[in-house]
Design a protein around this motif. Structure first.
Motif, PDB file in Angstrom:
ATOM      1  N   GLN A  91     -30.515  37.536  33.278  1.00 15.15           N
ATOM      2  CA  GLN A  91     -30.434  38.734  33.074  1.00 15.15           C
ATOM      3  C   GLN A  91     -31.261  39.241  32.347  1.00 15.15           C
ATOM      4  O   GLN A  91     -32.209  40.371  32.566  1.00 15.15           O
ATOM      5  CB  GLN A  91     -29.134  39.747  33.072  1.00 15.15           C
ATOM      6  CG  GLN A  91     -29.001  41.034  33.520  1.00 15.15           C
ATOM      7  CD  GLN A  91     -29.294  41.251  35.133  1.00 15.15           C
ATOM      8  OE1 GLN A  91     -28.882  40.707  35.856  1.00 15.15           O
ATOM      9  NE2 GLN A  91     -30.331  42.039  35.141  1.00 15.15           N
ATOM     10  N   THR A 129     -34.072  38.211  30.750  1.00 19.76           N
ATOM     11  CA  THR A 129     -35.475  37.953  31.020  1.00 19.76           C
ATOM     12  C   THR A 129     -35.954  38.863  32.181  1.00 19.76           C
ATOM     13  O   THR A 129     -36.984  39.546  32.197  1.00 19.76           O
ATOM     14  CB  THR A 129     -35.730  36.377  31.859  1.00 19.76           C
ATOM     15  OG1 THR A 129     -35.102  35.457  30.655  1.00 19.76           O
ATOM     16  CG2 THR A 129     -37.257  36.102  31.695  1.00 19.76           C
ATOM     17  N   SER A 130     -34.936  38.944  33.381  1.00 16.35           N
ATOM     18  CA  SER A 130     -35.595  40.024  34.297  1.00 16.35           C
ATOM     19  C   SER A 130     -35.460  41.415  33.766  1.00 16.35           C
ATOM     20  O   SER A 130     -36.309  42.128  34.091  1.00 16.35           O
ATOM     21  CB  SER A 130     -34.309  39.727  35.473  1.00 16.35           C
ATOM     22  OG  SER A 130     -34.534  40.636  36.469  1.00 16.35           O
ATOM     23  N   ASP A 131     -34.721  41.934  32.942  1.00 17.06           N
ATOM     24  CA  ASP A 131     -34.512  43.411  32.527  1.00 17.06           C
ATOM     25  C   ASP A 131     -35.854  43.662  32.004  1.00 17.06           C
ATOM     26  O   ASP A 131     -36.727  44.384  31.803  1.00 17.06           O
ATOM     27  CB  ASP A 131     -33.408  43.401  31.776  1.00 17.06           C
ATOM     28  CG  ASP A 131     -32.043  43.466  32.327  1.00 17.06           C
ATOM     29  OD1 ASP A 131     -32.099  43.827  33.812  1.00 17.06           O
ATOM     30  OD2 ASP A 131     -31.027  43.505  32.142  1.00 17.06           O
ATOM     31  N   VAL A 138     -38.564  42.054  31.977  1.00 23.38           N
ATOM     32  CA  VAL A 138     -40.080  42.062  32.868  1.00 23.38           C
ATOM     33  C   VAL A 138     -39.986  43.198  33.599  1.00 23.38           C
ATOM     34  O   VAL A 138     -41.190  43.996  33.491  1.00 23.38           O
ATOM     35  CB  VAL A 138     -39.865  40.904  34.008  1.00 23.38           C
ATOM     36  CG1 VAL A 138     -40.827  41.065  35.051  1.00 23.38           C
ATOM     37  CG2 VAL A 138     -40.059  39.524  33.592  1.00 23.38           C
ATOM     38  N   LYS A 139     -39.099  43.919  33.886  1.00 23.77           N
ATOM     39  CA  LYS A 139     -39.059  45.150  34.537  1.00 23.77           C
ATOM     40  C   LYS A 139     -39.281  46.355  33.313  1.00 23.77           C
ATOM     41  O   LYS A 139     -40.117  47.249  33.648  1.00 23.77           O
ATOM     42  CB  LYS A 139     -37.678  45.301  35.367  1.00 23.77           C
ATOM     43  CG  LYS A 139     -37.630  44.781  36.505  1.00 23.77           C
ATOM     44  CD  LYS A 139     -36.405  44.828  37.300  1.00 23.77           C
ATOM     45  CE  LYS A 139     -35.047  44.196  36.781  1.00 23.77           C
ATOM     46  NZ  LYS A 139     -34.052  44.011  37.746  1.00 23.77           N
ATOM     47  N   GLY A 161     -42.320  36.449  33.976  1.00 22.52           N
ATOM     48  CA  GLY A 161     -41.268  36.175  32.953  1.00 22.52           C
ATOM     49  C   GLY A 161     -41.160  34.713  32.860  1.00 22.52           C
ATOM     50  O   GLY A 161     -41.123  34.027  33.885  1.00 22.52           O
ATOM     51  N   PHE A 210     -40.042  34.061  36.581  1.00 29.55           N
ATOM     52  CA  PHE A 210     -39.531  35.126  37.346  1.00 29.55           C
ATOM     53  C   PHE A 210     -41.000  35.750  37.595  1.00 29.55           C
ATOM     54  O   PHE A 210     -41.785  35.657  36.994  1.00 29.55           O
ATOM     55  CB  PHE A 210     -39.008  35.811  36.305  1.00 29.55           C
ATOM     56  CG  PHE A 210     -37.469  35.456  35.564  1.00 29.55           C
ATOM     57  CD1 PHE A 210     -36.362  36.081  35.976  1.00 29.55           C
ATOM     58  CD2 PHE A 210     -37.687  34.343  34.515  1.00 29.55           C
ATOM     59  CE1 PHE A 210     -35.155  35.376  35.538  1.00 29.55           C
ATOM     60  CE2 PHE A 210     -36.488  33.951  34.531  1.00 29.55           C
ATOM     61  CZ  PHE A 210     -35.132  34.259  34.636  1.00 29.55           C
ATOM     62  N   THR A 256     -41.446  41.390  39.582  1.00 22.26           N
ATOM     63  CA  THR A 256     -40.170  42.245  39.985  1.00 22.26           C
ATOM     64  C   THR A 256     -39.052  41.875  39.027  1.00 22.26           C
ATOM     65  O   THR A 256     -37.909  42.627  39.172  1.00 22.26           O
ATOM     66  CB  THR A 256     -39.756  42.431  41.181  1.00 22.26           C
ATOM     67  OG1 THR A 256     -39.348  40.978  41.694  1.00 22.26           O
ATOM     68  CG2 THR A 256     -41.370  42.528  42.129  1.00 22.26           C
ATOM     69  N   GLY A 257     -39.148  40.791  38.609  1.00 25.84           N
ATOM     70  CA  GLY A 257     -37.880  40.147  37.596  1.00 25.84           C
ATOM     71  C   GLY A 257     -37.147  39.599  38.581  1.00 25.84           C
ATOM     72  O   GLY A 257     -36.100  38.930  37.896  1.00 25.84           O
ATOM     73  N   GLU A 258     -37.855  39.200  39.768  1.00 25.20           N
ATOM     74  CA  GLU A 258     -36.917  38.135  40.473  1.00 25.20           C
ATOM     75  C   GLU A 258     -37.205  36.688  40.043  1.00 25.20           C
ATOM     76  O   GLU A 258     -38.180  36.228  39.753  1.00 25.20           O
ATOM     77  CB  GLU A 258     -37.359  38.290  41.991  1.00 25.20           C
ATOM     78  CG  GLU A 258     -36.451  37.554  42.983  1.00 25.20           C
ATOM     79  CD  GLU A 258     -35.286  38.312  43.428  1.00 25.20           C
ATOM     80  OE1 GLU A 258     -34.346  37.661  43.614  1.00 25.20           O
ATOM     81  OE2 GLU A 258     -35.135  39.437  42.937  1.00 25.20           O
TER      82      GLU A 258
END
Length: 462
Positions: A233, A235-237, A239-240, A247, A260, A263-265
């Protein structure tokens, strides 16, 4: 009666601190490894082993005892400090040493530690290549007398390692990129800092957003293991939040990296194998690429489309490395995010993959989501699914009874792989746990993927 050392596993050493791994055992491992190296030829003091350790609080003490054991066996020791596993791989080969040891527990819980060993040329030391002999000697705890002890020295090998990383990309191909780098409070941070300095010197336009960057053996943000969904989470957050192009998150000793998209996916490791295969084949026309048997169709398709030769190997670093040497393959990839490189002594690296993907983004001028979206759609997979079973062999027999007569191809390279016209699956036993691991993919049919996954799980778990 011999004391059994349960910290010795099939491919490395790892165990619970105190009861399975402690300072005395670390010393005995050093004595045993050194005795094996000395016996294989050369004068006392003529051989050197490089050692390093991750950020865990016990790694320094265990490393010091390991080094003492090596020195007492007549082997010199070079301590290169806080490192990731691949820095030991690189130093062993680059400095032409007799072996190397990284003290690390990677992604294991806080109360664990371990060691990864290599011989000359960074060849793996596993069960059938000397690890069990070292285990036996350490268990005996009776070592040959040595007249001349080895010497201990300390120095950094970081500049040479970072310069080597840069040989995998063409700096002129890099256009402005913003990258989230999540070290997980593990050992990766100092390498990112060194790369950042070099990028600035060479005017390479990569900007890092650093997350959980400082090494911290308490792992205040959780054990770094991005293979677990709950560890992704942050890393994803980031990136966004920072509108990054990509990421990256590493495990504790950064021999694996996880990517990632913008889009953080999170991107499953299977599809990264295809990306890296394409990157290598653009620079090495007609090269051989090694892949594992769990998921294969996407890798084979990408490799053949780009003029390469796909070769399947049994899962596991010792098998992949051995097969790569046999075939003179330029790259080998596993869906578990282990990536192996010919020019990196056939060893796995968590730094080379993201550098290659970053360059590919710039060359293709497409976002990462676009590069993988087509491949995911072409060969959808639910990812690896684990099932706890009482009798793994019986569960496999139930699956074979249901499907073997319908399959157009059956392969037993690693577990069982059954192939049909529009879908395939691999089912294998875990080497370390009472689990069955299922991997499945289809030819562009997500609905069939879900149907067959549910069908198989019902049979496995019944």
């Amino acid at each position: 009666m011999l004391e059994e050392l349960t910290c010795f596993k099939a491919y490395d050493i790892r165990g619970k601190l105190g009861e399975e791994l402690n300072e005395d055992i670390a010393y005995r491992i050093g004595r045993a490894f050194g005795q094996v190296l000395v016996r294989e030829g050369g004068e006392l003091g003529s051989k050197t082993v490089v050692v390093g350790g991750d950020v865990r609080h016990t790694s320094e003490t265990l490393k010091n005892e390991l080094a003492k054991g090596l020195c007492d066996s007549g082997v010199n020791v070079l301590d290169i400090g806080l490192t990731g596993t691949e820095e030991i791989y690189f130093a062993t080969k680059y400095l032409n040493l007799a072996g190397g040891v990284e003290v690390t527990a990677s992604h294991n819980p806080l109360d664990y530690n371990g060691m990864k060993l290599v011989r000359e040329d960074s060849k793996p030391v596993s069960g059938d290549t000397g690890l069990f002999e070292i285990k036996h000697l350490a268990e005996l705890n009776e070592f040959a007398d040595v007249d001349i002890k080895g010497a201990l020295s300390q120095r950094s090998n970081l500049p040479a390692y970072v310069n080597h990383l840069m040989t995998y990309i063409n700096a002129e191909n890099i256009t402005p990129l913003k990258i989230v780098a999540n070290s997980g409070n593990g050992a990766a941070g100092h390498v990112i800092d060194a790369l950042e300095l070099l990028f600035n010197e060479l005017n390479i336009p990569i900007e890092f957003i650093k997350v959980h960057h400082q090494p911290n053996g308490d792992f205040p943000n959780g054990i770094p293991n991005p293979l677990l969904p709950e560890c992704r989470q942050d890393t994803s957050d980031a990136v966004k939040k920072f509108d990054a192009d990509m990421g990256i998150a590493w495990d504790g000793d950064f021999d694996r990296c996880f990517l990632f998209d913008e889009t953080g996916e999170f991107i499953e490791g299977y599809y990264i194998v295809g990306l890296l295969a394409e990157a290598f084949l653009q620079k090495n026309a007609g090269a051989k690429i090694i892949h594992d048997p769990r998921l294969t169709w996407n890798s084979i398709d990408v490799i053949e489309q780009n003029g390469g030769l796909p070769i399947m190997s049994k899962t596991g670093h010792a098998f992949i490395k051995e097969r790569m040497r046999e075939e003179d393959a330029v790259y080998g990839g596993e869906m578990s995010a282990h990536h192996y490189f010919k020019d990196f002594s056939y060893c796995d690296s968590g730094m080379i993959p993201w550098l290659l993907v970053a360059e590919l983004l710039c060359v293709k001028n497409k976002p990462l989501s676009v590069l993988v979206k087509e491949r995911i759609a072409a060969f959808p997979s639910p990812g690896e699914i684990n099932s706890a079973v009482k009798d793994a062999d019986l569960a496999i027999e139930r699956v074979l009874h249901k499907y073997i007569d319908l399959a157009i191809n059956v392969d037993r390279t690693d577990g069982i792989s059954l192939e049909f016209n529009t879908w395939r699956f691999n089912l294998r036993k875990s080497n370390t746990e009472p689990l069955l691991r299922l991997n499945l993919e289809t030819r562009g049919d997500k609905e069939l993927m879900e149907q067959k996954t549910n069908e198989l799980l019902e049979i496995i778990r019944s």
